[in-house]
Design an enzyme around this catalytic site. Structure first.
Site, PDB file in Angstrom:
ATOM      1  CB  SER A 193      -0.918  -0.003   1.219  1.00 24.52           C
ATOM      2  OG  SER A 193      -0.146   0.021   2.404  1.00 24.52           O
ATOM      3  CG  ASP A 316      -8.327   6.760  -2.187  1.00 22.78           C
ATOM      4  OD1 ASP A 316      -9.052   5.926  -1.613  1.00 22.78           O
ATOM      5  OD2 ASP A 316      -7.444   7.404  -1.597  1.00 22.78           O
TER       6      ASP A 316
HETATM    7  C1  S3P Z   1      -4.806   6.735   2.800  1.00 21.00           C
HETATM    8  C2  S3P Z   1      -4.898   5.385   2.616  1.00 21.00           C
HETATM    9  C3  S3P Z   1      -6.015   4.736   1.941  1.00 21.00           C
HETATM   10  C4  S3P Z   1      -6.860   5.706   1.134  1.00 21.00           C
HETATM   11  C5  S3P Z   1      -7.125   6.985   1.878  1.00 21.00           C
HETATM   12  C6  S3P Z   1      -5.832   7.663   2.288  1.00 21.00           C
HETATM   13  C7  S3P Z   1      -3.637   7.257   3.530  1.00 21.00           C
HETATM   14  O1  S3P Z   1      -6.829   4.106   2.903  1.00 21.00           O
HETATM   15  O2  S3P Z   1      -8.072   5.105   0.735  1.00 21.00           O
HETATM   16  O3  S3P Z   1      -7.880   7.870   1.067  1.00 21.00           O
HETATM   17  O4  S3P Z   1      -3.375   8.479   3.481  1.00 21.00           O
HETATM   18  O5  S3P Z   1      -2.944   6.472   4.176  1.00 21.00           O
HETATM   19  P1  S3P Z   1      -6.438   2.620   3.442  1.00 21.00           P
HETATM   20  O6  S3P Z   1      -5.023   2.645   3.757  1.00 21.00           O
HETATM   21  O7  S3P Z   1      -7.243   2.366   4.674  1.00 21.00           O
HETATM   22  O8  S3P Z   1      -6.802   1.707   2.310  1.00 21.00           O
END
Ligand code: S3P
Length: 429
Positions: A193, A316
């Site tokens: 991620s 997103d």
């Molecule tokens: C984000 C992580 C994502 C994303 C969010 C922003 C971040 O969520 O959907 O808009 O800044 O770490 P998740 O990590 O829960 O998927």
């Protein structure tokens, strides 16, 4: 607020989107606990980042504007913040609530985190559970799964944790807590991620070791770091799709951050056959992140199958990709995206319901959507469902649809993109 969108004759011009929301949050939170002062430029002025700034100010952190829009000086307090006198309000922002939970778990005082109706219905057990394993005392509604969260932080144990979801918010929460733990924290991710926290903490002197999807963070203090926030690829994605699906378009978005853990939307649009209609120009490195100008012009797209590792790196952008799929030839299938159900709205249900009103051939699956391209959409009355990205995705659909589209709840765009409607008017002439 209602906004009426009508397909313009042409879509053209150049603009810079607001600063990256994820990097903006981290630049404030990490510098707040650094041992010195840092300057941030290009900070997002969206509602979510304002929520983070408000919470930090309530804990004694000085965040002073420097005159130039988006420029701020953050006075780091070292590892010790001040007990807030009232509840901390994260507004609509999942990133604020989850990252601040990790920060508060290591602070020796009581704090209560709350948010708006959407945020109070989103899953918080995913951060509460591992933080409790680290020894933090946290309580929330519905068996500690929903905000408000009451956190009495203090000394933490280091843990080794296999993350059930590929979430940068959960990872960053546990990294913030790990800085205050009594030993190295080991996190095993199911997929990559966004890695902005790893990059920024490393630049601030934290010791982080990565081995494929495993990450080890050692406790310690952070040095301040100046941050030049690049343009938000998640905001740029709206104009990329608008350019590609409008019949007479050429749109340039300058200074877009292209961190590989965020850039899945470019790969997906290329898989759909965008080719030269989507170009990256003037590629460079700014503030440790890859950046380029993105040029999108009218193109023709084909349906694709999307699933697996690309999903977390474009999570997103899936609502606006669904809009592109309506204008593509053939079927687009999105799977492995059940996380969409726990975003600002249930983005599978809301994308399907609102695009259906515009004549889309779109069906929900438990973990995604199936969209048959119909070559175009028809204007309709649609709802934002308190979801900024849905409001903006529907506006992009409206820019290429036949007839008027009325978006109810258009003000929600300000959560990440306060000047979205002005930018739309600029490009539409
Ligand atoms: C984000 C992580 C994502 C994303 C969010 C922003 C971040 O969520 O959907 O808009 O800044 O770490 P998740 O990590 O829960 O998927």
């Amino acid at each position: 607020m209602d906004k009426t969108i009508r397909r313009p004759q042409s879509l053209s011009g150049a603009l810079a989107v607001p600063g990256d929301k994820s990097i903006s949050h981290r630049s404030l939170i990490l510098n707040a606990i650094a041992g010195g002062t840092a300057t941030i430029t290009g900070l997002s002025d969206g509602g979510d980042v304002r929520s983070t700034a408000g919470c930090l100010r309530a804990m004694g952190v000085s965040i002073e504007p420097l005159g130039e829009p988006g420029s701020f000086r953050v006075g780091g307090r070292g590892s010790q913040l001040q007990e807030p006198a009232d509840m901390l309000d994260a507004g609509n922002s999942g990133t604020s609530m989850r990252l601040l939970s990790g920060l508060l778990a290591g602070q020796d005082f009581l704090a209560v985190l709350t948010g708006d109706g959407s945020l109070r219905s989103r899953p918080m057990g995913r951060v509460v559970q591992p933080l409790q394993q680290m020894g933090a005392s946290i309580m929330g509604r519905q068996a500690n799964t929903l905000a408000p969260l009451a956190i009495r932080g203090g000394s933490l144990r280091s843990i080794e944790y296999a993350m059930p979801v590929a979430s940068a918010q959960v990872k960053s929460c546990l990294m913030l807590a790990g800085l205050a733990a009594d030993g190295p924290t080991v996190l095993r991710q199911p997929a990559l991620s966004r890695d902005h926290t790893e990059r920024m903490m490393s630049a601030m002197g934290a010791r982080i070791e990565t081995d494929d999807l495993a990450l080890t963070l050692y406790p310690g203090e952070l040095n301040p770091v100046d941050v030049a926030v690049p343009g938000d690829i998640s905001s740029a994605a709206f104009w990329m799709v608008a350019g590609l699906i409008h019949p007479n378009a050429r749109v340039t978005i300058t200074g877009v951050g292209l961190n590989p853990s965020r850039a899945g939307i470019i790969d997906a649009l290329q898989m759909m056959g965008a080719g030269d209609a989507l170009r990256l120009e003037n590629r460079r490195i700014e503030g440790g992140e890859p950046v380029a100008d993105v040029v999108a012009s009218s193109g023709s797209l084909q349906g694709i199958e999307l699933g697996g590792e690309i999903i977390p790196i474009m999570i997103d952008e899936l609502p606006v990709l669904s809009v592109a799929a309506c204008f593509a030839e053939g079927v687009t299938t999105i799977r492995d995206a059940a996380e969409l159900r726990v975003k600002e709205s249930d983005r599978i249900a809301t994308t399907v319901s609102e695009l259906s009103r515009m004549g889309a051939d779109i069906a929900a699956r438990d973990d995604g959507m199936v969209i048959r391209g119909v070559g175009g959409l028809a204007g309709a009355d649609v709802e934002s469902h308190q979801d900024h990205r849905l409001a903006m995705s529907l506006a992009i659909a409206g820019l290429a649809a036949a007839g008027d589209t009325v978006i109810h709840g258009a003000e929600d765009a300000a959560v990440s993109y306060p000047v979205f409607w002005e930018h739309l008017d600029t490009l539409a002439g």
